[in-house]
Design a protein around this motif. Structure first.
Motif, PDB file in Angstrom:
ATOM      1  N   LYS A   7     -54.353 -28.319 -13.242  1.00 22.73           N
ATOM      2  CA  LYS A   7     -53.521 -28.503 -12.807  1.00 22.73           C
ATOM      3  C   LYS A   7     -52.747 -29.121 -14.054  1.00 22.73           C
ATOM      4  O   LYS A   7     -52.723 -30.365 -14.500  1.00 22.73           O
ATOM      5  N   VAL A   8     -51.840 -28.650 -14.772  1.00 22.61           N
ATOM      6  CA  VAL A   8     -51.304 -29.480 -15.884  1.00 22.61           C
ATOM      7  C   VAL A   8     -49.631 -30.179 -15.450  1.00 22.61           C
ATOM      8  O   VAL A   8     -48.949 -30.205 -15.292  1.00 22.61           O
ATOM      9  N   ASP A   9     -49.886 -31.318 -16.141  1.00 21.75           N
ATOM     10  CA  ASP A   9     -49.182 -32.677 -15.763  1.00 21.75           C
ATOM     11  C   ASP A   9     -47.660 -31.738 -16.848  1.00 21.75           C
ATOM     12  O   ASP A   9     -47.558 -30.715 -17.685  1.00 21.75           O
ATOM     13  N   GLU A  10     -46.560 -32.601 -16.539  1.00 16.42           N
ATOM     14  CA  GLU A  10     -44.755 -32.522 -16.990  1.00 16.42           C
ATOM     15  C   GLU A  10     -44.928 -33.270 -18.434  1.00 16.42           C
ATOM     16  O   GLU A  10     -44.040 -32.472 -19.253  1.00 16.42           O
ATOM     17  N   ASN A  11     -45.833 -34.059 -18.232  1.00 13.59           N
ATOM     18  CA  ASN A  11     -46.128 -34.630 -19.757  1.00 13.59           C
ATOM     19  C   ASN A  11     -47.160 -33.624 -20.777  1.00 13.59           C
ATOM     20  O   ASN A  11     -46.794 -34.756 -22.101  1.00 13.59           O
ATOM     21  N   LEU A  12     -47.321 -33.422 -20.498  1.00 13.47           N
ATOM     22  CA  LEU A  12     -47.977 -31.924 -21.527  1.00 13.47           C
ATOM     23  C   LEU A  12     -47.245 -30.668 -22.540  1.00 13.47           C
ATOM     24  O   LEU A  12     -45.998 -30.491 -21.203  1.00 13.47           O
ATOM     25  N   PRO A  13     -47.419 -30.474 -23.139  1.00 20.33           N
ATOM     26  CA  PRO A  13     -46.470 -29.335 -23.910  1.00 20.33           C
ATOM     27  C   PRO A  13     -46.430 -28.194 -23.252  1.00 20.33           C
ATOM     28  O   PRO A  13     -48.080 -28.433 -22.843  1.00 20.33           O
ATOM     29  N   ARG A  14     -46.081 -27.113 -23.341  1.00 22.21           N
ATOM     30  CA  ARG A  14     -46.537 -25.850 -22.771  1.00 22.21           C
ATOM     31  C   ARG A  14     -47.768 -25.310 -23.446  1.00 22.21           C
ATOM     32  O   ARG A  14     -48.465 -24.256 -22.667  1.00 22.21           O
ATOM     33  N   ASP A  26     -58.075 -21.171 -14.820  1.00 20.01           N
ATOM     34  CA  ASP A  26     -57.092 -21.193 -13.507  1.00 20.01           C
ATOM     35  C   ASP A  26     -56.145 -22.076 -14.126  1.00 20.01           C
ATOM     36  O   ASP A  26     -56.216 -23.317 -13.922  1.00 20.01           O
ATOM     37  N   ALA A  27     -54.968 -21.727 -14.566  1.00 21.42           N
ATOM     38  CA  ALA A  27     -54.550 -23.085 -14.755  1.00 21.42           C
ATOM     39  C   ALA A  27     -52.746 -22.646 -14.547  1.00 21.42           C
ATOM     40  O   ALA A  27     -52.268 -21.867 -14.754  1.00 21.42           O
ATOM     41  N   GLN A  28     -52.248 -24.136 -13.967  1.00 17.82           N
ATOM     42  CA  GLN A  28     -50.808 -23.731 -13.261  1.00 17.82           C
ATOM     43  C   GLN A  28     -50.059 -25.552 -13.884  1.00 17.82           C
ATOM     44  O   GLN A  28     -51.245 -25.758 -14.061  1.00 17.82           O
ATOM     45  N   THR A  29     -48.554 -25.440 -13.934  1.00 16.64           N
ATOM     46  CA  THR A  29     -47.627 -26.616 -14.814  1.00 16.64           C
ATOM     47  C   THR A  29     -47.510 -26.812 -13.379  1.00 16.64           C
ATOM     48  O   THR A  29     -46.752 -26.148 -12.196  1.00 16.64           O
ATOM     49  N   VAL A  30     -46.908 -28.139 -13.385  1.00 16.43           N
ATOM     50  CA  VAL A  30     -46.299 -29.515 -12.476  1.00 16.43           C
ATOM     51  C   VAL A  30     -44.415 -28.680 -12.365  1.00 16.43           C
ATOM     52  O   VAL A  30     -43.882 -28.447 -11.519  1.00 16.43           O
ATOM     53  N   ARG A  34     -41.994 -26.295  -9.633  1.00 15.43           N
ATOM     54  CA  ARG A  34     -41.239 -27.000  -9.519  1.00 15.43           C
ATOM     55  C   ARG A  34     -40.860 -28.813  -8.974  1.00 15.43           C
ATOM     56  O   ARG A  34     -41.035 -29.512  -8.272  1.00 15.43           O
ATOM     57  N   LEU A  35     -41.891 -28.900  -9.491  1.00 17.15           N
ATOM     58  CA  LEU A  35     -42.589 -30.882  -9.285  1.00 17.15           C
ATOM     59  C   LEU A  35     -42.275 -31.460 -10.400  1.00 17.15           C
ATOM     60  O   LEU A  35     -42.303 -32.794  -9.822  1.00 17.15           O
ATOM     61  N   ALA A  36     -41.952 -30.395 -11.226  1.00 16.09           N
ATOM     62  CA  ALA A  36     -41.390 -31.692 -12.131  1.00 16.09           C
ATOM     63  C   ALA A  36     -40.174 -33.005 -11.634  1.00 16.09           C
ATOM     64  O   ALA A  36     -39.446 -33.312 -11.073  1.00 16.09           O
ATOM     65  N   GLY A  37     -41.002 -34.087 -11.901  1.00 14.87           N
ATOM     66  CA  GLY A  37     -39.776 -36.114 -12.069  1.00 14.87           C
ATOM     67  C   GLY A  37     -40.578 -36.277 -10.169  1.00 14.87           C
ATOM     68  O   GLY A  37     -40.082 -37.206  -9.762  1.00 14.87           O
ATOM     69  N   HIS A  38     -41.423 -35.164  -9.899  1.00 13.42           N
ATOM     70  CA  HIS A  38     -41.971 -35.677  -8.598  1.00 13.42           C
ATOM     71  C   HIS A  38     -42.971 -37.089  -9.024  1.00 13.42           C
ATOM     72  O   HIS A  38     -43.785 -37.237  -9.577  1.00 13.42           O
ATOM     73  N   PRO A  39     -42.789 -37.960  -7.723  1.00 11.60           N
ATOM     74  CA  PRO A  39     -43.869 -39.154  -7.381  1.00 11.60           C
ATOM     75  C   PRO A  39     -45.064 -38.544  -7.782  1.00 11.60           C
ATOM     76  O   PRO A  39     -45.971 -37.608  -7.194  1.00 11.60           O
ATOM     77  N   ASP A  40     -46.198 -39.297  -8.350  1.00  9.95           N
ATOM     78  CA  ASP A  40     -47.455 -39.212  -8.988  1.00  9.95           C
ATOM     79  C   ASP A  40     -48.205 -38.981  -7.886  1.00  9.95           C
ATOM     80  O   ASP A  40     -48.598 -38.365  -7.450  1.00  9.95           O
ATOM     81  N   ALA A  41     -47.962 -39.430  -6.800  1.00 10.47           N
ATOM     82  CA  ALA A  41     -49.017 -39.343  -5.134  1.00 10.47           C
ATOM     83  C   ALA A  41     -48.780 -37.395  -4.617  1.00 10.47           C
ATOM     84  O   ALA A  41     -49.349 -37.401  -3.996  1.00 10.47           O
ATOM     85  N   THR A  42     -47.334 -36.894  -5.031  1.00  6.55           N
ATOM     86  CA  THR A  42     -47.338 -35.852  -4.614  1.00  6.55           C
ATOM     87  C   THR A  42     -47.562 -34.917  -5.223  1.00  6.55           C
ATOM     88  O   THR A  42     -48.585 -33.757  -4.965  1.00  6.55           O
ATOM     89  N   ILE A  43     -47.571 -35.066  -6.778  1.00  5.87           N
ATOM     90  CA  ILE A  43     -48.787 -34.180  -7.478  1.00  5.87           C
ATOM     91  C   ILE A  43     -50.008 -34.282  -7.858  1.00  5.87           C
ATOM     92  O   ILE A  43     -50.995 -33.363  -7.071  1.00  5.87           O
ATOM     93  N   PHE A  44     -50.837 -35.576  -6.888  1.00  3.94           N
ATOM     94  CA  PHE A  44     -51.513 -35.707  -6.448  1.00  3.94           C
ATOM     95  C   PHE A  44     -52.588 -34.845  -4.710  1.00  3.94           C
ATOM     96  O   PHE A  44     -53.536 -34.420  -5.695  1.00  3.94           O
ATOM     97  N   ASP A  45     -51.387 -35.148  -4.316  1.00  2.00           N
ATOM     98  CA  ASP A  45     -51.357 -33.951  -3.120  1.00  2.00           C
ATOM     99  C   ASP A  45     -51.813 -33.075  -3.611  1.00  2.00           C
ATOM    100  O   ASP A  45     -52.532 -31.988  -2.605  1.00  2.00           O
ATOM    101  N   VAL A  46     -50.690 -32.329  -4.297  1.00  6.12           N
ATOM    102  CA  VAL A  46     -50.425 -30.454  -4.611  1.00  6.12           C
ATOM    103  C   VAL A  46     -51.975 -31.016  -5.489  1.00  6.12           C
ATOM    104  O   VAL A  46     -53.043 -29.784  -4.547  1.00  6.12           O
TER     105      VAL A  46
END
Length: 120
Positions: A7-14, A26-30, A34-46
């Motif tokens: 999972k590639v976080d929103e702060n990384l270049p595309r 296999d790579a998906q992005t935040v 549509r998870l950009a701007g969500h709390p870290d805990a949400t990203i972690f849970d995903v």
């Protein structure tokens, strides 16, 4: 070669996702989810729910008290000298080279130019 799920976080270049996909991972992005701007805990849970290694520039994810390595598939915190696209991708390439020999599960990787520190 080890194929990993990232999972590639929103702060990384595309381009980071493209680099991973070109290396047959296999790579998906935040952003895609549509998870950009969500709390870290949400990203972690995903990442937990999708069984993915998180790749980020966010130092908050290096807090092993908050995100104990035994609790996740892996977190890579990239620490390039500057956050230019070129430097960020260079550090990511270094981590990918190590992936052949080192597992990611239950580990925090702090990835810097020329070295990777691994916490279990």
């Amino acid at each position: 070669m080890v194929v990993a799920r990232f999972k590639v976080d929103e702060n990384l270049p595309r381009e980071a996702q493209a680099l991973l996909l070109n290396a047959d991972h296999d790579a998906q992005t935040v952003h895609e989810e549509r998870l950009a701007g969500h709390p870290d805990a949400t990203i972690f849970d995903v990442c937990l729910n999708e069984d993915r290694v998180l790749i980020t520039l966010d130092l908050d994810f290096s807090d092993i008290g908050q995100y104990p390595p035994a609790s996740h598939r892996g977190i890579w915190v990239l620490r390039p000298e500057t956050q230019s696209i070129e430097n960020t991708l260079s550090v990511l390439k270094g981590a990918l080279a190590l992936l052949r020999d080192e597992p990611t599960a239950n580990r925090l990787w702090i990835v810097e130019p020329g070295r990777v520190r691994i916490r279990e």
